[in-house]
Motif scaffolding. Structure first.
Motif, PDB file in Angstrom:
ATOM      1  N   TYR A   1       0.828  -1.199   0.000  1.00  0.00           N
ATOM      2  CA  TYR A   1       0.000   0.000   0.000  1.00  0.00           C
ATOM      3  C   TYR A   1       0.869   1.258   0.000  1.00  0.00           C
ATOM      4  CZ  TYR A   1      -3.600   3.320   1.285  1.00  0.00           C
ATOM      5  OH  TYR A   1      -4.445   4.384   1.300  1.00  0.00           O
TER       6      TYR A   1
ATOM      7  N   GLN B   1       2.524   3.318  -3.391  1.00  0.00           N
ATOM      8  CA  GLN B   1       1.921   4.407  -4.158  1.00  0.00           C
ATOM      9  C   GLN B   1       2.437   5.785  -3.712  1.00  0.00           C
ATOM     10  OE1 GLN B   1      -2.300   5.170  -3.081  1.00  0.00           O
ATOM     11  NE2 GLN B   1      -2.048   3.438  -1.674  1.00  0.00           N
TER      12      GLN B   1
ATOM     13  N   GLU C   1      -3.551  14.375  -3.549  1.00  0.00           N
ATOM     14  CA  GLU C   1      -2.425  13.524  -3.216  1.00  0.00           C
ATOM     15  C   GLU C   1      -1.945  13.800  -1.791  1.00  0.00           C
ATOM     16  OE1 GLU C   1      -0.363  12.840  -7.600  1.00  0.00           O
ATOM     17  OE2 GLU C   1      -0.001  14.715  -6.524  1.00  0.00           O
TER      18      GLU C   1
END
Ligand SMILES: [Zn+2]
Length: 264
Positions: free
Chosen positions: A3, A6, A23
């Protein structure tokens, strides 16, 4: 660990304050879960940014080179934190300069990537609009052709009759140049995905029915069928007939003939 992948490219941009709102929010939500690896990476990136002494000219290193340089700089940064600068193999000022160069190149590569993504999005939207417009133009072209066939006095009117008097009326107009338009109201939809198919019965003795297009009435029972290029000439056709056929149509009419209209 997967995870966290990213976020790997974002730490430096985050420390530079260059991430966009989405983001940044995603990364901050993740940091709030207490991920130690990412927290450490952010701490390192912040520290590197704090060491940013001067701006270097923009350049775009390959992704692999960028990754290797970052690994080196991170390792150096940790080593430098643990030991005093005098003991480190590379003087502090040198790797601080390298760090600055790398941060700037990462930032410009990241900006170029963002710009490319924006251009791609705009192009896709433009293509979608163009496609929609072409579809509308094609629909308009069909509607214009249908209207001309239906209103031109040169078109031949063909009335259909049915064996069952309760069957709704159908009518066709045949324009020798523009084709045939078939229209009907309150036409019951054939069961399943079966269709209504048009047949041209030739004048020539013994001539077999020539298959033409198929269509289903719409949800309101409205039936409109445009045959732009009839498979037989008006002058050579004795009658038009309509049968119910499986989806996709047939090569020979399946009895019974639902409607038939003589061409005069
Ligand atoms: Zn993480």
């Amino acid at each position: 660990m997967k995870y966290c992948d990213q976020f790997r490219e974002m730490f430096e941009a985050y420390a530079l304050g260059a991430l966009d709102a989405d983001e940044r929010a995603a990364l901050e939500v993740h940091l709030a879960t207490g991920c130690k690896d990412c927290a450490k990476a952010v701490e390192e990136a912040r520290w590197l940014v704090s060491q940013l002494a001067y701006l270097a000219p923009e350049a775009a290193p390959s992704g692999m080179l960028k990754g290797r340089l970052m690994q080196t700089v991170r390792a150096e940064a940790q080593a430098a934190k643990r030991s005093s600068p005098s003991k480190a193999g590379i003087p502090f000022w040198m790797w601080a300069g390298v760090a600055a160069l790398i941060l700037v190149t990462i930032y410009s590569a990241w900006k170029a990537q963002r710009l490319q993504r924006d251009i791609h999005d705009v192009n896709q939207r433009a293509a979608a609009i163009l496609k929609q417009r072409r579809e509308l133009e094609a629909q308009l072209e069909i509607a214009k052709r249908e209207a001309t066939i239906l209103t031109d006095p040169a078109s031949v009117r063909i009335s259909f009759s049915s064996q069952d008097p309760a069957t709704p009326q159908l009518e066709a107009k045949w324009h020798s140049q523009l084709g045939i338009v078939l229209t009907g109201q309150k036409i019951p939809a054939p069961s399943g995905n079966r269709v209504l198919q048009l047949w041209l019965i030739p004048k020539a003795p013994g001539g077999k029915p020539i298959p033409s297009l198929t269509r289903r009435p719409d949800a309101h029972g409205k039936f409109v069928l445009l045959v732009s290029n009839p498979p037989e000439l008006l002058a050579a056709t004795k009658a038009l007939a309509i049968t119910e056929e499986p989806a996709g149509g047939s090569t020979q009419p399946t009895p019974p003939i639902r409607w038939v209209g003589g061409v005069t």
